[in-house]
Design a protein around this motif. Structure first.
Motif, PDB file in Angstrom:
ATOM      1  N   TYR A 181     -26.095  31.801  31.822  1.00  0.00           N
ATOM      2  CA  TYR A 181     -26.455  30.537  31.089  1.00  0.00           C
ATOM      3  C   TYR A 181     -26.925  29.610  32.336  1.00  0.00           C
ATOM      4  O   TYR A 181     -26.249  29.548  33.507  1.00  0.00           O
ATOM      5  N   VAL A 182     -27.756  28.803  31.626  1.00  0.00           N
ATOM      6  CA  VAL A 182     -28.272  27.543  32.673  1.00  0.00           C
ATOM      7  C   VAL A 182     -27.874  26.240  31.923  1.00  0.00           C
ATOM      8  O   VAL A 182     -28.525  26.008  30.773  1.00  0.00           O
ATOM      9  N   ALA A 183     -27.084  25.618  32.266  1.00  0.00           N
ATOM     10  CA  ALA A 183     -26.399  24.563  31.606  1.00  0.00           C
ATOM     11  C   ALA A 183     -25.710  23.667  32.722  1.00  0.00           C
ATOM     12  O   ALA A 183     -25.139  24.048  33.708  1.00  0.00           O
ATOM     13  N   ARG A 184     -25.775  22.482  32.630  1.00  0.00           N
ATOM     14  CA  ARG A 184     -25.114  21.363  33.357  1.00  0.00           C
ATOM     15  C   ARG A 184     -23.769  20.952  33.025  1.00  0.00           C
ATOM     16  O   ARG A 184     -22.955  20.400  33.507  1.00  0.00           O
TER      17      ARG A 184
ATOM     18  N   THR B  93     -24.311  24.554  36.355  1.00  0.00           N
ATOM     19  CA  THR B  93     -25.016  24.325  37.515  1.00  0.00           C
ATOM     20  C   THR B  93     -25.494  22.880  37.749  1.00  0.00           C
ATOM     21  O   THR B  93     -25.697  22.191  36.631  1.00  0.00           O
TER      22      THR B  93
ATOM     23  N   ARG C  61     -26.899  24.743  23.590  1.00  0.00           N
ATOM     24  CA  ARG C  61     -28.072  25.737  23.874  1.00  0.00           C
ATOM     25  C   ARG C  61     -28.013  27.061  23.341  1.00  0.00           C
ATOM     26  O   ARG C  61     -28.840  27.981  23.048  1.00  0.00           O
TER      27      ARG C  61
ATOM     28  N   ASP D 244     -23.976  21.153  26.979  1.00  0.00           N
ATOM     29  CA  ASP D 244     -25.312  21.848  26.985  1.00  0.00           C
ATOM     30  C   ASP D 244     -25.209  23.387  26.605  1.00  0.00           C
ATOM     31  O   ASP D 244     -26.083  23.882  26.012  1.00  0.00           O
TER      32      ASP D 244
END
Lengths: 340, 340, 340
Positions: A66-69, A89, A77, A73
């Motif tokens: 997963y790409v999330a802050r 991240t 997402r 998120d």
């Protein structure tokens, strides 16, 4: 794997050699997990635990992609609704894992820190990362300074047995906070149910202070002698998820109860000796300036018999609920901090 | 997200409750980041920061897939030219993230460590990982021994607020070094511009000493009583990237300036009390043996009023630039070490 | 890269400036790795080390994609037979890297912890994570409590130069243990051959105690005053992989040899002062109660001149092998703990 079970039963009686035939006496054991341990002592249960659930493991590993802050998120997402560990991240690209509360009040809460009192007898010694590990020292007014720097320490699975701070603390730009008081050493999968107090804010107050505690404590430094008792930071109203105003009140000592009003979270309190604390969890100081008995974290200098992550929760040394001493439940619970 | 902004404005006046109507007084605040904080106080800016830039995050996460042992490998293999965090892999397969300087003198510099003085008053206490955390003790001549072991600690984003050492320190086989002195607590994205001194070597001296500091300090142990003042290790000429010989000189105390020649980096200095230091940054000792006032790191034993990561930068206790005391700028800056 | 080599040779004589023309004297250097260092001093060897083996690195990075909870899972699922670092995932999804022994007695052994004595002179000071970092203190009977909590610290590549504990310690459900005594500071790739003692159990005793040390020590707390000398935990017979009963015997002090029987691993010993230790490696106490001289780890309180990760291995201060003092080999070796 079944033949293993059989073999074990045979081998045990031959080779395991106890100093005494009875199990060790353990009158002081009060750990909440012992019931699990006892159950696990049966060979059947151990055998079951012993076989790795690869399907579940594969599912958890997908979360590493997963790409999330923030957990918020991830909720938005990836439509995840399950509490647990996820990968985040930072804006700079640092990747880390932490616990997401995906259920409370709509979910999306990121665990960014925990404040754990490793020894109520320590006076700003090793393990007091949220105050000072340098001893009680007026020359170090900020102590370790971790409320307003980018240091990180600990790991999410150990958040109830040690101090924890991840990059989310300074990286996530959030609106609200949630706080869980979880008895020491409880495992992640039971934090929610084990908590003695859980609440969140919902007025988006962090907007006003830069979006997280890192920024808030730049404006309201957790520093000895930065101001007097009347210069404390914001008090924000809370919504209870477990507990209420009355249960909050009795978690602290009888004398403390005369000083605060429950139903708030307060930032950067200052006591009459001009020592600074970071968070008064669940309460707003109203009268008197003895916040060291019910507020946590701190700068590097306190009254000589105080100082520590829970600076003086044990003042009357009476195992809690006497004078200024907080309850044993409160003193032996880690404070988990979430953002959303 | 716009409706959130509106809601915040409405809610704020109703619910956030300060102890006093004015912000807390903070006469001692000198943090360089406060200007950022003040800007961030406007709701508009917070709102903007609050929306995650997923495109940027996806780009950064691609770097996790890179297979390289150093930033130089990344530059060569992936043609990356942007400073920032990247993933590296040791020869044994350990994966870690660190900062790459991709611009200075052709780029390809890997941040492998930072030396941060957490308390100039500490005498080899908690946080003095580059000397000793065991107190000033002649029985421990190597102190914590981190200059020549494989321990790691800290994280790249916290490299200016705590000691940092990653596997690259012992794993990367390099030729040259670069050093940045960055004011404490500065964020990664501003390190380059904020640095008060930046330089690199270009004679590939590390070839002669095993390819990194881990190997160099095996040959020149950072150990009390290993030799006398005349037995110091190599001094290597430097090329300045920010600053020059004269600016280097005035970063240290007036008395120190009479002892060294700027324009070099020196390894394993020994003072007249036979205490060992690891690095004299920017200078080569020429006359006298009082290196504890301008060299950093160390073994486990010094003069009783010295010992620490910056062993005696505050000797004359005059806030710098007096007698043997280094400048405040130098004392309050972390020393970042890079390999290429 | 060849032109680099040439350049180095030219540059060296011009610019590297030693304090003395001879290398620094280093009479105290006894590090086992110095021979490697010396070899690496030749430019040819450094040059060779300097070129990254990307093929090997790619191979190692594939291991990051493995989904497994233990090294045993990796052996079974991925048919890996090579010792080295692999990625594991806890039941909660926490991802970490550790060393797998894939060769001993069928392989599949996961390194979960190492006990490293950072200073035999320390008395439960910084670095004594397996006993206490709070000083010798009867008010903290559990000390740091790391034998039975979920804290983690250190990294696999540093397991012989610092304490190490990864999530496998509490997460993996295992049957047997393996123990390696590896001289301090040895690199991972030589641990197996460098070990002075290696053994494993094969009776699947962990089945009886919850599947790992975390659970075992819940039943047998490593806590001061929890019982008397006769209340120690299980002693389990071992199979030697390097060494034998006789070599085990002489690793400990002459006086200790009269108290124990080699050929076992014993858990939670208690001495005559009612101090608790976690592991007696290689032996079973039989007569007498002076286990602090040959058992490791501990609670938070010992005799005032004892306390530490190796609580009193240096009792007779005679560099080992005298009275109660353990051998220098044993005192200067980290104890690596594996599960299968």
């Amino acid at each position: 794997m079944l033949h293993h079970t059989v073999l074990v039963v045979l081998v045990v009686w031959m080779t395991v050699d106890h100093a005494s035939s009875a199990a060790a006496p353990s009158p002081q054991i009060e750990d909440e997990e012992l019931s699990h341990t006892e159950a696990a002592n049966t060979v059947e249960m151990t055998e079951k635990l012993n076989s790795t659930n690869f399907e579940q493991l594969e599912k958890l590993r997908i979360r590493s992609t997963y790409v999330a802050r923030s957990c918020n998120d991830i909720k938005d997402r990836y439509n995840e609704q399950e509490d647990g560990l996820y990968s985040l991240t930072t804006a700079n690209g640092m990747v880390y894992q932490t616990f997401c509360d995906m259920t409370t009040a709509g979910g999306g809460w990121t665990l960014v820190a925990s404040v754990h009192e490793n020894s109520i007898y320590g006076r700003c010694t090793v393990g007091d990362r949220w105050s000072s590990q340098q001893g009680n020292n007026a020359d170090l007014p900020d102590g370790d300074g971790n409320w307003s720097n980018r240091n990180t320490f600990g790991a999410a699975e150990g958040a109830t047995s040690d101090d924890f701070k991840n990059p989310g603390y300074y990286d996530i730009v959030a609106q609200d906070m949630s706080v869980w008081h979880v008895p020491n050493n409880f495992p992640l999968e039971h934090w929610n149910l084990a908590a003695i107090l859980r609440y969140h804010t919902e007025n988006r107050f962090l907007h006003l202070y830069g979006g997280n505690l890192f920024q808030l404590f730049k404006q309201y430094p957790v520093r000895y002698n930065v101001g007097s008792c009347s210069n404390r930071g914001p008090s924000v109203p809370i919504v209870y998820d477990h507990g209420d105003r009355e249960s909050t009140r009795i978690l602290y000592g009888p004398n403390s109860r005369t000083e605060f009003e429950p139903g708030f979270i307060t930032f950067r309190a200052i006591n009459k000796e001009r020592a600074a604390m970071a968070i008064c969890s669940g309460v707003k100081p109203i009268t008197g300036c003895n916040t060291e008995h019910y507020c946590i974290g701190g700068g590097g200098y306190f009254h000589p018999e105080q100082c520590g992550d829970f600076p003086s929760f044990d003042w009357d040394r009476l195992e809690g609920e006497q004078g200024w001493s907080a309850s044993k439940e409160m003193t032996e619970a880690a404070v988990l901090l979430f953002y959303r």
